[in-house]
Every structure is written in C-alpha cells, then in structure tokens.
Design a protein around this motif. Structure first.
Motif, PDB file in Angstrom:
ATOM      1  N   THR A 134       0.845  -1.192   0.000  1.00 32.34           N
ATOM      2  CA  THR A 134       0.000   0.000   0.000  1.00 32.34           C
ATOM      3  C   THR A 134       0.881   1.243   0.000  1.00 32.34           C
ATOM      4  O   THR A 134       1.780   1.375   0.835  1.00 32.34           O
ATOM      5  CB  THR A 134      -0.931   0.013   1.223  1.00 32.34           C
ATOM      6  OG1 THR A 134      -1.688  -1.196   1.246  1.00 32.34           O
ATOM      7  CG2 THR A 134      -1.889   1.200   1.168  1.00 32.34           C
ATOM      8  N   LEU A 135       0.601   2.124  -0.954  1.00 31.43           N
ATOM      9  CA  LEU A 135       1.312   3.391  -1.088  1.00 31.43           C
ATOM     10  C   LEU A 135       0.332   4.534  -0.910  1.00 31.43           C
ATOM     11  O   LEU A 135      -0.820   4.427  -1.321  1.00 31.43           O
ATOM     12  CB  LEU A 135       1.946   3.501  -2.482  1.00 31.43           C
ATOM     13  CG  LEU A 135       2.852   2.361  -2.921  1.00 31.43           C
ATOM     14  CD1 LEU A 135       3.166   2.481  -4.408  1.00 31.43           C
ATOM     15  CD2 LEU A 135       4.126   2.367  -2.105  1.00 31.43           C
ATOM     16  N   ALA A 136       0.787   5.618  -0.305  1.00 35.59           N
ATOM     17  CA  ALA A 136      -0.047   6.818  -0.157  1.00 35.59           C
ATOM     18  C   ALA A 136       0.683   7.991  -0.790  1.00 35.59           C
ATOM     19  O   ALA A 136       1.910   8.119  -0.654  1.00 35.59           O
ATOM     20  CB  ALA A 136      -0.339   7.099   1.309  1.00 35.59           C
ATOM     21  N   ALA A 137      -0.075   8.840  -1.485  1.00 36.62           N
ATOM     22  CA  ALA A 137       0.525  10.030  -2.087  1.00 36.62           C
ATOM     23  C   ALA A 137       1.133  10.897  -0.994  1.00 36.62           C
ATOM     24  O   ALA A 137       0.553  11.071   0.090  1.00 36.62           O
ATOM     25  CB  ALA A 137      -0.531  10.810  -2.877  1.00 36.62           C
ATOM     26  N   TYR A 138       2.300  11.439  -1.270  1.00 35.97           N
ATOM     27  CA  TYR A 138       3.031  12.222  -0.285  1.00 35.97           C
ATOM     28  C   TYR A 138       2.317  13.534   0.036  1.00 35.97           C
ATOM     29  O   TYR A 138       2.342  13.982   1.168  1.00 35.97           O
ATOM     30  CB  TYR A 138       4.450  12.475  -0.787  1.00 35.97           C
ATOM     31  CG  TYR A 138       5.250  13.378   0.090  1.00 35.97           C
ATOM     32  CD1 TYR A 138       5.616  12.991   1.378  1.00 35.97           C
ATOM     33  CD2 TYR A 138       5.648  14.631  -0.351  1.00 35.97           C
ATOM     34  CE1 TYR A 138       6.359  13.822   2.191  1.00 35.97           C
ATOM     35  CE2 TYR A 138       6.392  15.463   0.451  1.00 35.97           C
ATOM     36  CZ  TYR A 138       6.749  15.060   1.733  1.00 35.97           C
ATOM     37  OH  TYR A 138       7.475  15.897   2.530  1.00 35.97           O
ATOM     38  N   GLY A 139       1.712  14.146  -0.945  1.00 43.23           N
ATOM     39  CA  GLY A 139       1.011  15.411  -0.692  1.00 43.23           C
ATOM     40  C   GLY A 139       1.925  16.606  -0.759  1.00 43.23           C
ATOM     41  O   GLY A 139       2.044  17.369   0.199  1.00 43.23           O
ATOM     42  N   ASP A 140       2.586  16.767  -1.909  1.00 37.28           N
ATOM     43  CA  ASP A 140       3.455  17.937  -2.088  1.00 37.28           C
ATOM     44  C   ASP A 140       2.683  19.228  -1.894  1.00 37.28           C
ATOM     45  O   ASP A 140       1.502  19.327  -2.258  1.00 37.28           O
ATOM     46  CB  ASP A 140       4.056  17.925  -3.492  1.00 37.28           C
ATOM     47  CG  ASP A 140       5.131  16.853  -3.648  1.00 37.28           C
ATOM     48  OD1 ASP A 140       5.939  16.708  -2.713  1.00 37.28           O
ATOM     49  OD2 ASP A 140       5.143  16.172  -4.683  1.00 37.28           O
ATOM     50  N   ASP A 141       3.350  20.217  -1.336  1.00 36.01           N
ATOM     51  CA  ASP A 141       2.736  21.538  -1.181  1.00 36.01           C
ATOM     52  C   ASP A 141       2.601  22.193  -2.535  1.00 36.01           C
ATOM     53  O   ASP A 141       3.458  22.072  -3.400  1.00 36.01           O
ATOM     54  CB  ASP A 141       3.577  22.435  -0.267  1.00 36.01           C
ATOM     55  CG  ASP A 141       3.560  21.953   1.171  1.00 36.01           C
ATOM     56  OD1 ASP A 141       2.547  21.351   1.563  1.00 36.01           O
ATOM     57  OD2 ASP A 141       4.551  22.157   1.870  1.00 36.01           O
ATOM     58  N   ILE A 142       1.531  22.913  -2.730  1.00 35.25           N
ATOM     59  CA  ILE A 142       1.305  23.646  -3.969  1.00 35.25           C
ATOM     60  C   ILE A 142       2.019  24.987  -3.852  1.00 35.25           C
ATOM     61  O   ILE A 142       1.796  25.734  -2.905  1.00 35.25           O
ATOM     62  CB  ILE A 142      -0.191  23.836  -4.244  1.00 35.25           C
ATOM     63  CG1 ILE A 142      -0.869  22.483  -4.379  1.00 35.25           C
ATOM     64  CG2 ILE A 142      -0.393  24.685  -5.491  1.00 35.25           C
ATOM     65  CD1 ILE A 142      -2.380  22.570  -4.455  1.00 35.25           C
TER      66      ILE A 142
END
Length: 141
Positions: A132-140
């Motif tokens: 299972t992988l989760a998106a890191y959530g880069d800052d915009i």
C-alpha cells in the motif's frame, strides 16, 4: 527485464518486474472531502474542503525458486524502513509506470505478505504480497 513499475530514486529504486515482484493488480483510491453540515428543516449541506487521501495498492506474487529469489519482500521492507534511519531527512519515493508515466511522490504505508506454499526446510515456494502506497502530498507553490 520487463519493468512494470519502479518505486524510488537512484540507488534506492525497487523495480517491479516479471523477474522480481510481479504484481497482478493495481487498485487506486482517491478521496475528495465534502463534509455534511446538518441544517434545521432542510437536507444537510455539503462544503468542499479539499482532496483527501490518494492510495495505490499493488497485489502480486513472487515465485522465488523460479525468478527473483527470496529477497524481494525484504527489499521492499528495507525501502520502507529507510525512513527509520533517515529520520527527519526521510524522503518520499518517486513512482513511475513501466510505460514512463511519472505518478508523483509516494510513501509506503503497508506491506502484507503471505507464503501459501512452503517447500523443503521451510523455504517459501510462493510469496503473495499487497503493498500500500499513499501520495506524499506535495505543497502547492
């Protein structure tokens, strides 16, 4: 080697391939947050508050005696454990499909392993895994 997908950067790259850990299915779940606000004498109203989690699950089979050897699951664990040794310097991993699409930066959040077929001296003849992988959530920016 026919690469299906790669996870990582540089020397810490894991290659999912027919010769190593071949996955049979890919599941992706993306959420959008629309929490409900109850109202008196009306249906609840919803307000968009942003994207939720984005997860990918890879389910596959490894046949260690055929190809790839018994170290594939441990290699995935070591890739995930790198965050323990890097502490605050831990980095997310780049995920790229075998046809070149860069899916962004992801982190390993879970690894399930099953050994349904055991051979001589307890050696696994078949290993099934679910990563299972989760998106890191880069800052915009």
């Amino acid at each position: 080697m026919d690469v299906l997908m790669t996870l990582g950067d540089g020397s810490t790259t894991f290659r999912f391939a027919v010769d190593t850990a071949a996955y049979q299915s890919v599941k992706r779940k993306t959420e959008w947050r629309w929490p409900a606000q109850d109202r008196l004498w009306a249906d609840p109203a919803r307000q968009f508050t942003g994207r939720g989690t984005d997860e990918i699950t890879l389910d596959g089979v490894i046949l260690p005696a055929f190809r790839g050897g018994v170290g594939q699951i441990n290699a995935l664990r070591e890739l995930a454990d790198a965050a323990l040794t890097q502490g605050a310097g831990a980095r997310p991993l780049t995920l790229v499909t075998g046809y070149g699409e860069v899916l962004g930066r992801w982190v390993i959040t879970g690894l399930d392993e099953e050994q349904p077929t055991i051979g001589e001296r307890g050696a696994a003849l078949e290993q099934r895994f679910s990563l299972t992988l989760a998106a890191y959530g880069d800052d915009i920016a």
